[in-house]
Design an enzyme around this catalytic site. Structure first.
Site, short mmCIF file in Angstrom:
data_model
loop_
_atom_site.label_atom_id
_atom_site.label_comp_id
_atom_site.label_asym_id
_atom_site.label_seq_id
_atom_site.Cartn_x
_atom_site.Cartn_y
_atom_site.Cartn_z
CB SER A 16 41.21 54.99 -2.60
OG SER A 16 39.92 55.59 -1.41
CB THR A 32 41.19 73.00 3.27
OG1 THR A 32 42.43 72.40 2.87
CG2 THR A 32 41.59 74.74 2.93
CE LYS A 70 36.52 73.47 1.57
NZ LYS A 70 37.28 72.85 1.80
CG ASN A 117 37.35 61.90 6.68
OD1 ASN A 117 38.18 62.65 6.00
ND2 ASN A 117 36.36 62.06 8.08
CB THR A 165 35.68 69.97 -1.28
OG1 THR A 165 35.90 70.60 0.32
CG2 THR A 165 36.79 70.94 -1.56
CD GLU A 177 29.76 66.60 3.13
OE1 GLU A 177 29.94 64.99 2.81
OE2 GLU A 177 29.31 67.36 1.87
#
Lengths: 384, 384
Positions: A384, A180, A169, A379, A146, A260
């Protein structure tokens, strides 16, 4: 190599159009046997995504023919229709492989609360089944990313020549929407499901379960271990467990490195604990202190924030016997100021905080990251 | 007015030189009686600052003649010498007032792990005792500020004409080093210590205890309630409890509003719970989700992060019966997407997240703030 490093496995990773853009978003891992033994561990969150509910049923049977994984949507909090979507995905894979859907595990990752684009996903299954190959492991590892900046893969060879490989991942358990973690580990050793389960639970307990980047628990976390038996090797179970653990530890380390928004990889090393459980509880409490994580980001050896986190636990300790070292400098001794805090060098990315409870011989290490403005940015802007 | 609104109290707030600069940093509140009944609640952190250990002993006697409070240093994790410093402070106040140190409570707030500058502090006690007056309440409230941008004061008149007044510090439980909350409440009602204790515990349980800005627990939190009896009014205990609660609620609201680094004041309103305890547990779990707090900062109605936090608790609920509203829009119904998320207006500073567990009649509300880059900045730079 990843999941196709062991004999008996084929994989594919393709762009099905679940994500916007051209990125890969669908992975398929197929076990060609002769064994189909499998084990799995899943999120302990009581709000579980549809693919988790489905795959728990599949793994209860101890056999997995294939795992289909998608990024671009978590299929969590999607109600009965979301569960039907997971079921339809498994059926589609089963049909393509001429198998029962009851041996098809499903994993999803991405935003919570939205239905998956099933037309694109089911068409993607057709493409993926047509492309599965012995060298598809890297593409599969790429397809489950992701916000991960790199694919996470690992493999180790065991005694007698069998192989354990894996892909995972999760951007450090930290950055993306609920972080996740998905992981598929494969082996060509011949190990029955019951022993796979033991090895996997023991390995995850001391690896993935000791990453705690932001205290948030996903609805989708899944770690699967599949054995083809294709090497013909029946390993010693203790040795096999060590190899599985090494692969898990390697993948866990890669997750942390790719966090990240983080500028520090922090190991909270708890020593002198009355029990391993105490050590884990204390390490977790320290790793969840936003104030401490901000301090480390600011390269401030603020040991008071360590003690105040320790103090929230019910572990065995006396406040005036606590010692804390940061990067090897014992700046807190006996619950009060110790060596000169200016001796602590917090410039390196790797930071070790040692907490000595002075209460026994047990230890545990929890891995976390710092809390940064970049974490907040990522985050606050994700969905959005 | 603050702590000197009720009859029988004098106070002072002066600059003793504990902080750098000319800011006030020492407060003194004196109860001239005729009663000296008092009660206190303290941090549940097992690592307690020296003044907390001291004041717990004082309050065990149920009588307080005076409270001395300093900002500029928490005197926490300072070992036996730190405790001696607190003792010496109490003795100094006792000497000036010609009293026993056993009735002098002490509160400190500031950085953990450093000794207080005792020469400055003890000289400051002399200055403060020479300045105490009936109108010193505002100066006292000013002197206990750390990163608070404004003083927090409150007062309410009870039936029969008695008064309850209070002052508090704590920048929203959020910004400064461990967010110590100090609060002194005074009353001229005539209430024995035992009933003060009941009223204070019941009030803090549903006010200060339901602020949870960052999950971090201070080593120094202290809330004291002192009664002079100077009004001659013996109040109805239920009515008195309501007035104390109103003052606590008002001060708690002021703490939240002053949360530096926060752009939103978030109320997590849990309804439909099987018990009040369940409602509190769920509210607290939601309020501690960094991911949710980042989403609210980004004005993103990310209800999936609410459900995933609910799922980490052991409260009574079924995942497919959870409903979530943000600012009145039920964007999650039955554990899945509900009304259109674009209808949620997250631009106002006040945000209400309603979580319906569909499991019973009980409710509770936890107050928190968003997680912002400014929070990270403030807490990464605090002690250096």
């Amino acid at each position: 190599m990843s999941v196709t490093a062991p004999l008996g496995f084929r994989a594919a990773g393709i762009a099905a159009g679940i994500k916007s853009g051209d990125a890969r978003d669908l992975a398929l891992v197929v076990n060609d046997g002769p064994s189909r033994a499998a084990a799995g561990v899943f999120t302990s969150n009581r709000v579980k995504a549809a693919p988790v509910l489905w795959s728990q049923q599949v793994l209860a049977g101890g056999r997995v023919r294939a795992v289909v994984l998608n990024s671009g949507g978590a299929n969590a909090c999607t109600g009965p229709l979301g569960f039907q979507d997971t079921h339809a995905t498994a059926e589609k894979v089963a049909e393509a492989l001429q198998e029962s859907a009851g041996e098809i595990a499903v994993c999803s990752t991405g935003l919570i609360g939205e239905r998956l684009p099933m037309d694109a996903l089911l068409d993607g299954v057709d493409v993926a089944t047509s492309q599965i190959s012995r060298d598809g492991g890297l593409a599969a590892a790429d397809a489950i990313r992701t916000t991960d900046t790199v694919s996470k893969i690992s493999f180790r060879r065991g005694e007698g020549g069998y192989m354990v490989g894996g892909m995972a991942k999760g951007a450090g358990m930290l950055a993306p929407g609920l972080a996740t973690m998905l992981c598929v580990i494969t082996t060509d050793a011949d190990v029955p499901a019951e022993h796979l389960d033991t090895a996997l639970r023991e390995a995850t307990r001391v690896t993935f379960d000791r990453l705690d980047a932001d205290g948030c628990m996903s609805t989708n976390d899944t770690v699967l271990l599949l054995a083809s038996g294709a090497s013909g090797v029946t390993p010693d179970l203790a040795e096999f467990g060590q190899v599985v653990r090494a692969v898990c530890a390697d993948l866990a380390r890669q997750l942390l490195v790719d966090a990240e928004g983080a500028t520090k990889a922090i190991a909270i090393e708890v020593i002198g604990a009355a029990s391993e459980e105490d050590a884990v509880v204390v390490g977790r409490a320290v790793s969840r202190s936003n104030l401490l994580k901000c301090a480390i980001y600011g390269e401030d050896p603020n040991w008071g924030r360590v003690l105040s986190a320790v103090g929230t636990t019910d572990a065995v300790f006396e406040a005036d016997r606590l010692n804390v070292a940061i990067n090897g400098v014992w700046i807190c001794r006996g619950g009060a100021a110790g060596d000169d805090r200016s001796k602590v060098d917090l410039r390196p990315r790797d930071v070790t905080i040692t907490v000595d409870l002075s209460a026994g011989p047990h230890t545990a290490t929890i891995h976390t990251t710092d809390l940064t403005a970049a974490y907040v940015h990522e985050n606050s802007a994700y969905s959005s």
